[in-house]
Design a protein around this motif. Sequence first.
Motif, PDB file in Angstrom:
ATOM      1  N   LYS A   9      10.129  -7.709 -19.221  1.00  0.00           N
ATOM      2  CA  LYS A   9      10.712  -7.018 -18.063  1.00  0.00           C
ATOM      3  C   LYS A   9      12.145  -6.603 -18.358  1.00  0.00           C
ATOM      4  CE  LYS A   9      12.398  -8.031 -13.509  1.00  0.00           C
ATOM      5  NZ  LYS A   9      12.841  -9.115 -12.698  1.00  0.00           N
ATOM      6  N   ASN A  10      12.900  -7.509 -18.964  1.00  0.00           N
ATOM      7  CA  ASN A  10      14.309  -7.240 -19.215  1.00  0.00           C
ATOM      8  C   ASN A  10      14.545  -6.299 -20.392  1.00  0.00           C
ATOM      9  OD1 ASN A  10      15.111  -8.889 -17.088  1.00  0.00           O
ATOM     10  ND2 ASN A  10      15.173 -10.707 -18.382  1.00  0.00           N
ATOM     11  N   ARG A  11      13.571  -6.192 -21.305  1.00  0.00           N
ATOM     12  CA  ARG A  11      13.749  -5.385 -22.508  1.00  0.00           C
ATOM     13  C   ARG A  11      12.709  -4.281 -22.624  1.00  0.00           C
ATOM     14  NH1 ARG A  11      13.090  -9.246 -27.231  1.00  0.00           N
ATOM     15  NH2 ARG A  11      13.224  -7.285 -28.346  1.00  0.00           N
ATOM     16  N   LEU A  12      12.176  -3.801 -21.503  1.00  0.00           N
ATOM     17  CA  LEU A  12      11.065  -2.856 -21.539  1.00  0.00           C
ATOM     18  C   LEU A  12      11.376  -1.607 -22.363  1.00  0.00           C
ATOM     19  CD1 LEU A  12       8.218  -2.120 -20.719  1.00  0.00           C
ATOM     20  CD2 LEU A  12       9.148  -1.130 -18.628  1.00  0.00           C
ATOM     21  N   SER A  13      12.516  -0.992 -22.155  1.00  0.00           N
ATOM     22  CA  SER A  13      12.848   0.231 -22.897  1.00  0.00           C
ATOM     23  C   SER A  13      12.839  -0.019 -24.396  1.00  0.00           C
ATOM     24  CB  SER A  13      14.217   0.765 -22.474  1.00  0.00           C
ATOM     25  OG  SER A  13      14.195   1.141 -21.132  1.00  0.00           O
ATOM     26  N   GLU A  14      13.428  -1.107 -24.814  1.00  0.00           N
ATOM     27  CA  GLU A  14      13.472  -1.460 -26.232  1.00  0.00           C
ATOM     28  C   GLU A  14      12.071  -1.719 -26.786  1.00  0.00           C
ATOM     29  OE1 GLU A  14      14.959  -5.229 -28.899  1.00  0.00           O
ATOM     30  OE2 GLU A  14      16.030  -4.800 -27.022  1.00  0.00           O
ATOM     31  N   LEU A  15      11.244  -2.398 -26.002  1.00  0.00           N
ATOM     32  CA  LEU A  15       9.887  -2.700 -26.446  1.00  0.00           C
ATOM     33  C   LEU A  15       9.034  -1.441 -26.555  1.00  0.00           C
ATOM     34  CD1 LEU A  15       9.250  -5.960 -24.399  1.00  0.00           C
ATOM     35  CD2 LEU A  15       9.830  -5.763 -26.822  1.00  0.00           C
ATOM     36  N   SER A  18       9.948   0.254 -29.707  1.00  0.00           N
ATOM     37  CA  SER A  18       9.347  -0.452 -30.836  1.00  0.00           C
ATOM     38  C   SER A  18       7.874  -0.070 -30.981  1.00  0.00           C
ATOM     39  CB  SER A  18       9.467  -1.964 -30.656  1.00  0.00           C
ATOM     40  OG  SER A  18      10.811  -2.364 -30.701  1.00  0.00           O
ATOM     41  N   ALA A  19       7.168   0.011 -29.855  1.00  0.00           N
ATOM     42  CA  ALA A  19       5.756   0.404 -29.886  1.00  0.00           C
ATOM     43  C   ALA A  19       5.607   1.835 -30.397  1.00  0.00           C
ATOM     44  CB  ALA A  19       5.131   0.258 -28.503  1.00  0.00           C
ATOM     45  N   GLN A  20       6.503   2.721 -29.958  1.00  0.00           N
ATOM     46  CA  GLN A  20       6.466   4.106 -30.430  1.00  0.00           C
ATOM     47  C   GLN A  20       6.696   4.192 -31.933  1.00  0.00           C
ATOM     48  OE1 GLN A  20       9.475   5.675 -27.753  1.00  0.00           O
ATOM     49  NE2 GLN A  20       7.928   6.953 -26.756  1.00  0.00           N
ATOM     50  N   ALA A  21       7.475   3.255 -32.460  1.00  0.00           N
ATOM     51  CA  ALA A  21       7.755   3.227 -33.898  1.00  0.00           C
ATOM     52  C   ALA A  21       6.609   2.603 -34.690  1.00  0.00           C
ATOM     53  CB  ALA A  21       9.048   2.463 -34.151  1.00  0.00           C
ATOM     54  N   GLY A  22       5.564   2.141 -34.000  1.00  0.00           N
ATOM     55  CA  GLY A  22       4.399   1.592 -34.667  1.00  0.00           C
ATOM     56  C   GLY A  22       4.337   0.081 -34.713  1.00  0.00           C
ATOM     57  N   GLU A  23       5.321  -0.580 -34.128  1.00  0.00           N
ATOM     58  CA  GLU A  23       5.320  -2.039 -34.132  1.00  0.00           C
ATOM     59  C   GLU A  23       4.330  -2.572 -33.093  1.00  0.00           C
ATOM     60  OE1 GLU A  23       8.459  -5.767 -33.897  1.00  0.00           O
ATOM     61  OE2 GLU A  23       9.207  -3.719 -33.964  1.00  0.00           O
ATOM     62  N   ASN A  29       1.857 -14.459 -21.270  1.00  0.00           N
ATOM     63  CA  ASN A  29       2.108 -15.174 -20.031  1.00  0.00           C
ATOM     64  C   ASN A  29       1.871 -16.649 -20.324  1.00  0.00           C
ATOM     65  OD1 ASN A  29       2.572 -15.868 -17.398  1.00  0.00           O
ATOM     66  ND2 ASN A  29       0.583 -15.169 -16.656  1.00  0.00           N
ATOM     67  N   ARG A  30       2.934 -17.430 -20.287  1.00  0.00           N
ATOM     68  CA  ARG A  30       2.866 -18.856 -20.617  1.00  0.00           C
ATOM     69  C   ARG A  30       2.283 -19.089 -22.009  1.00  0.00           C
ATOM     70  NH1 ARG A  30       1.085 -21.255 -14.735  1.00  0.00           N
ATOM     71  NH2 ARG A  30       2.932 -20.490 -13.695  1.00  0.00           N
ATOM     72  N   GLY A  31       2.683 -18.229 -22.933  1.00  0.00           N
ATOM     73  CA  GLY A  31       2.263 -18.369 -24.318  1.00  0.00           C
ATOM     74  C   GLY A  31       0.943 -17.734 -24.664  1.00  0.00           C
ATOM     75  N   GLU A  32       0.167 -17.302 -23.667  1.00  0.00           N
ATOM     76  CA  GLU A  32      -1.137 -16.681 -23.909  1.00  0.00           C
ATOM     77  C   GLU A  32      -0.997 -15.163 -23.881  1.00  0.00           C
ATOM     78  OE1 GLU A  32      -5.455 -16.196 -21.766  1.00  0.00           O
ATOM     79  OE2 GLU A  32      -4.283 -17.998 -21.341  1.00  0.00           O
ATOM     80  N   PRO A  33      -1.377 -14.459 -24.950  1.00  0.00           N
ATOM     81  CA  PRO A  33      -1.282 -12.998 -24.965  1.00  0.00           C
ATOM     82  C   PRO A  33      -2.120 -12.381 -23.843  1.00  0.00           C
ATOM     83  CG  PRO A  33      -1.728 -13.844 -27.156  1.00  0.00           C
ATOM     84  CD  PRO A  33      -1.882 -14.997 -26.206  1.00  0.00           C
ATOM     85  N   VAL A  34      -1.496 -11.465 -23.084  1.00  0.00           N
ATOM     86  CA  VAL A  34      -2.212 -10.832 -21.975  1.00  0.00           C
ATOM     87  C   VAL A  34      -2.190  -9.311 -22.042  1.00  0.00           C
ATOM     88  CG1 VAL A  34      -1.937 -12.772 -20.383  1.00  0.00           C
ATOM     89  CG2 VAL A  34      -0.189 -11.001 -20.474  1.00  0.00           C
ATOM     90  N   ALA A  35      -1.265  -8.721 -22.809  1.00  0.00           N
ATOM     91  CA  ALA A  35      -1.169  -7.265 -22.875  1.00  0.00           C
ATOM     92  C   ALA A  35      -0.568  -6.857 -24.214  1.00  0.00           C
ATOM     93  CB  ALA A  35      -0.308  -6.734 -21.734  1.00  0.00           C
ATOM     94  N   ARG A  36      -0.860  -5.623 -24.603  1.00  0.00           N
ATOM     95  CA  ARG A  36      -0.304  -5.083 -25.836  1.00  0.00           C
ATOM     96  C   ARG A  36       0.252  -3.693 -25.531  1.00  0.00           C
ATOM     97  NH1 ARG A  36      -4.116  -5.983 -29.891  1.00  0.00           N
ATOM     98  NH2 ARG A  36      -2.740  -7.553 -30.736  1.00  0.00           N
ATOM     99  N   LEU A  37       1.451  -3.423 -26.006  1.00  0.00           N
ATOM    100  CA  LEU A  37       2.038  -2.091 -25.879  1.00  0.00           C
ATOM    101  C   LEU A  37       1.716  -1.309 -27.138  1.00  0.00           C
ATOM    102  CD1 LEU A  37       5.636  -2.792 -24.511  1.00  0.00           C
ATOM    103  CD2 LEU A  37       3.686  -1.908 -23.260  1.00  0.00           C
TER     104      LEU A  37
END
Length: 87
Positions: A9-15, A18-23, A29-37
Motif C-alpha cells: 500500500k505504501n509503495r504501490l507506485s514503486e512496485l 518494478s513490475a513494468q520492468a519485468g520484476e 497477507n500474513r506471509g502467504e502470497p495472495v497476489a502478483r503484480l
Amino acid sequence: MKVNMLEAKNRLSELVKSAQAGEDVVIANRGEPVARLIAVGKHRGVRTRPAEGGIVAWLDAHPLHTRIARSAQAIAAALAAERAAWD
C-alpha cells in the motif's frame, strides 16, 4: 520481490514500476502470497478478457478458491438475511 500488504500500500507506485520492468512482485497477507503484480501484455498466459463462450465459461475455467467459494443456496440465504435486516 515479496512484500506484505501494508508495504505494498505504501509503495504501490514503486512496485508497479518494478513490475513494468519485468520484476516478479508478490504481495503477501500474513506471509502467504495472495497476489502478483505483472505488467499488462508482458506475459502470454495471462488473459484479461473472458474466454470463448463468455463469462460463464471463464468462471468455469477459473474457479474460486475453496475458502471463498459458496453454493447458490448459501448466497441466496445470505442475501435473504441481508434483506431481512433492512425490514
